[in-house]
Motif scaffolding. Structure first.
Motif, short mmCIF file in Angstrom:
data_model
loop_
_atom_site.label_atom_id
_atom_site.label_comp_id
_atom_site.label_asym_id
_atom_site.label_seq_id
_atom_site.Cartn_x
_atom_site.Cartn_y
_atom_site.Cartn_z
N ARG A 171 29.99 1.97 -3.49
CA ARG A 171 30.76 0.74 -3.20
C ARG A 171 32.14 1.06 -2.65
O ARG A 171 32.70 0.27 -1.88
N THR A 172 32.71 2.18 -3.04
CA THR A 172 34.10 2.48 -2.68
C THR A 172 34.25 3.48 -1.55
O THR A 172 35.15 3.35 -0.71
N LEU A 173 33.36 4.48 -1.48
CA LEU A 173 33.47 5.51 -0.45
C LEU A 173 32.38 5.40 0.61
O LEU A 173 32.40 6.15 1.59
N PHE A 174 31.43 4.49 0.40
CA PHE A 174 30.38 4.21 1.40
C PHE A 174 29.61 5.48 1.80
O PHE A 174 29.42 5.75 2.98
N LEU A 175 29.17 6.24 0.80
CA LEU A 175 28.48 7.49 1.07
C LEU A 175 26.96 7.36 1.15
O LEU A 175 26.28 8.31 1.48
N SER A 176 26.41 6.21 0.79
CA SER A 176 24.96 5.98 0.84
C SER A 176 24.20 7.01 0.01
O SER A 176 23.18 7.56 0.45
N LEU A 177 24.70 7.28 -1.19
CA LEU A 177 24.04 8.21 -2.09
C LEU A 177 22.82 7.53 -2.72
O LEU A 177 22.85 6.33 -3.00
N LYS A 178 21.75 8.29 -2.95
CA LYS A 178 20.48 7.70 -3.36
C LYS A 178 20.05 8.09 -4.76
O LYS A 178 19.40 7.30 -5.45
N ASP A 179 20.32 9.30 -5.20
CA ASP A 179 19.70 9.77 -6.43
C ASP A 179 20.46 11.00 -6.94
O ASP A 179 21.49 11.39 -6.38
N TYR A 180 19.93 11.60 -8.00
CA TYR A 180 20.56 12.80 -8.57
C TYR A 180 19.48 13.72 -9.12
O TYR A 180 18.32 13.31 -9.32
N GLU A 181 19.84 14.96 -9.34
CA GLU A 181 19.00 15.92 -10.06
C GLU A 181 19.91 16.65 -11.04
O GLU A 181 21.04 17.02 -10.69
N VAL A 182 19.43 16.85 -12.26
CA VAL A 182 20.27 17.41 -13.32
C VAL A 182 19.46 18.39 -14.16
O VAL A 182 18.29 18.12 -14.47
N HIS A 183 20.07 19.50 -14.51
CA HIS A 183 19.44 20.38 -15.50
C HIS A 183 20.42 20.73 -16.61
O HIS A 183 21.63 20.75 -16.42
N LEU A 184 19.86 20.98 -17.79
CA LEU A 184 20.62 21.58 -18.87
C LEU A 184 20.86 23.04 -18.50
O LEU A 184 19.99 23.68 -17.91
N THR A 185 22.02 23.55 -18.83
CA THR A 185 22.37 24.92 -18.44
C THR A 185 22.93 25.70 -19.63
O THR A 185 23.78 25.19 -20.36
N ILE A 186 22.44 26.92 -19.79
CA ILE A 186 22.98 27.84 -20.78
C ILE A 186 23.40 29.12 -20.07
O ILE A 186 22.60 29.77 -19.40
N TYR A 187 24.68 29.47 -20.21
CA TYR A 187 25.17 30.78 -19.80
C TYR A 187 25.33 31.63 -21.07
O TYR A 187 26.21 31.34 -21.88
N PRO A 188 24.50 32.65 -21.29
CA PRO A 188 24.74 33.53 -22.43
C PRO A 188 26.10 34.20 -22.32
O PRO A 188 26.66 34.34 -21.22
N ALA A 189 26.65 34.62 -23.44
CA ALA A 189 27.94 35.32 -23.43
C ALA A 189 27.89 36.48 -22.45
O ALA A 189 26.92 37.24 -22.40
N GLY A 190 28.94 36.60 -21.63
CA GLY A 190 29.04 37.68 -20.66
C GLY A 190 28.40 37.41 -19.31
O GLY A 190 28.61 38.17 -18.37
N SER A 191 27.64 36.32 -19.18
CA SER A 191 26.99 36.02 -17.90
C SER A 191 27.93 35.25 -16.99
O SER A 191 28.97 34.75 -17.41
N PHE A 192 27.56 35.12 -15.73
CA PHE A 192 28.45 34.56 -14.71
C PHE A 192 27.62 34.04 -13.55
O PHE A 192 26.40 34.19 -13.51
N TYR A 193 28.32 33.41 -12.59
CA TYR A 193 27.70 33.01 -11.32
C TYR A 193 28.74 33.29 -10.25
O TYR A 193 29.82 32.71 -10.24
N LYS A 194 28.42 34.20 -9.33
CA LYS A 194 29.38 34.60 -8.30
C LYS A 194 29.67 33.46 -7.32
O LYS A 194 28.96 32.46 -7.26
N ARG A 195 30.73 33.63 -6.56
CA ARG A 195 31.22 32.61 -5.64
C ARG A 195 30.11 32.15 -4.69
O ARG A 195 29.40 32.96 -4.08
#
Length: 205
Positions: free
Chosen positions: A95-119
């Protein structure tokens, strides 16, 4: 929630990203942490990969998280509260930015201690339907010394770090903002997702 949605829209319009604390209340966070998938721990999750479909690769030198995809039809009541709120946010953004977005996808996420995701960027090279990345954190009593920051790399502001504090939502342009996850000293939990300009098809995930 109107003020929260408005602050997210303002941030996206002005900077390409927004941070909204208390997007989930403490009670809502605790309820999600108690659902079966999180209660069972990492055994319920699968190792996250790079890319999609036939290009999917598992590479722990790049990312070390585990994921569990949510289906809006079968999601537990606590998770559905978040998904419904995300749907409200989509409608407000449209309604405000007029992006015509339709849907979403979502997952639960667990990062064990010491893990990472590079740039990286969240938008796939061969698929540009992810428009906004949305991450809501579920980590109670998280402090600076625990690490685990989301680091966004911005052209104008340089690198910005955000702690994964329970209830905090971070939303940003999937096609523009490179980001990474810094290693943490403890397990790091979130609801990680993307807002799309097409209807989601969980069969490809």
């Amino acid at each position: 929630m109107y003020e929260t949605f408005e602050s997210i829209v303002d941030g996206l319009a002005e900077k390409g990203y927004a941070v909204a604390d208390s997007f989930l209340s403490q009670a809502e966070v605790d309820a999600i942490l108690a659902i079966h998938e999180f209660a069972q721990g990492i055994d319920e999750f699968k190792k996250a990969g790079i890319g999609k479909k036939q290009d999917l690769q598992i590479n722990e030198a790049i990312r070390g998280d585990y994921i569990y995809w949510l289906d809006k039809q079968t999601a537990s009541a606590p998770a559905k509260i978040y998904l419904d709120r995300l749907q409200e946010l989509i409608q407000y953004i449209n309604r405000t930015l007029f992006l015509s977005l339709k849907d979403y996808e979502v997952h639960l996420t667990i990062y064990p201690a010491g893990s990472f995701y590079k740039r990286h960027l969240d938008q796939f090279k061969k698929d540009d339907h992810r428009k906004l990345s949305v991450i809501c954190y579920l980590n109670n009593d998280w402090h600076e010394e625990h690490g685990g920051q989301l680091r966004m790399h911005l052209a104008d502001e340089g690198a910005l770090d955000f702690l994964p504090i329970a209830g905090r939502l971070i939303c940003f342009r999937s096609d523009q903002i490179e980001h990474e996850v810094i290693p943490a000293t403890r397990e790091r939990l979130s609801l990680t997702g993307w807002i799309l300009d097409q209807v989601a098809d969980l069969r490809h995930l």
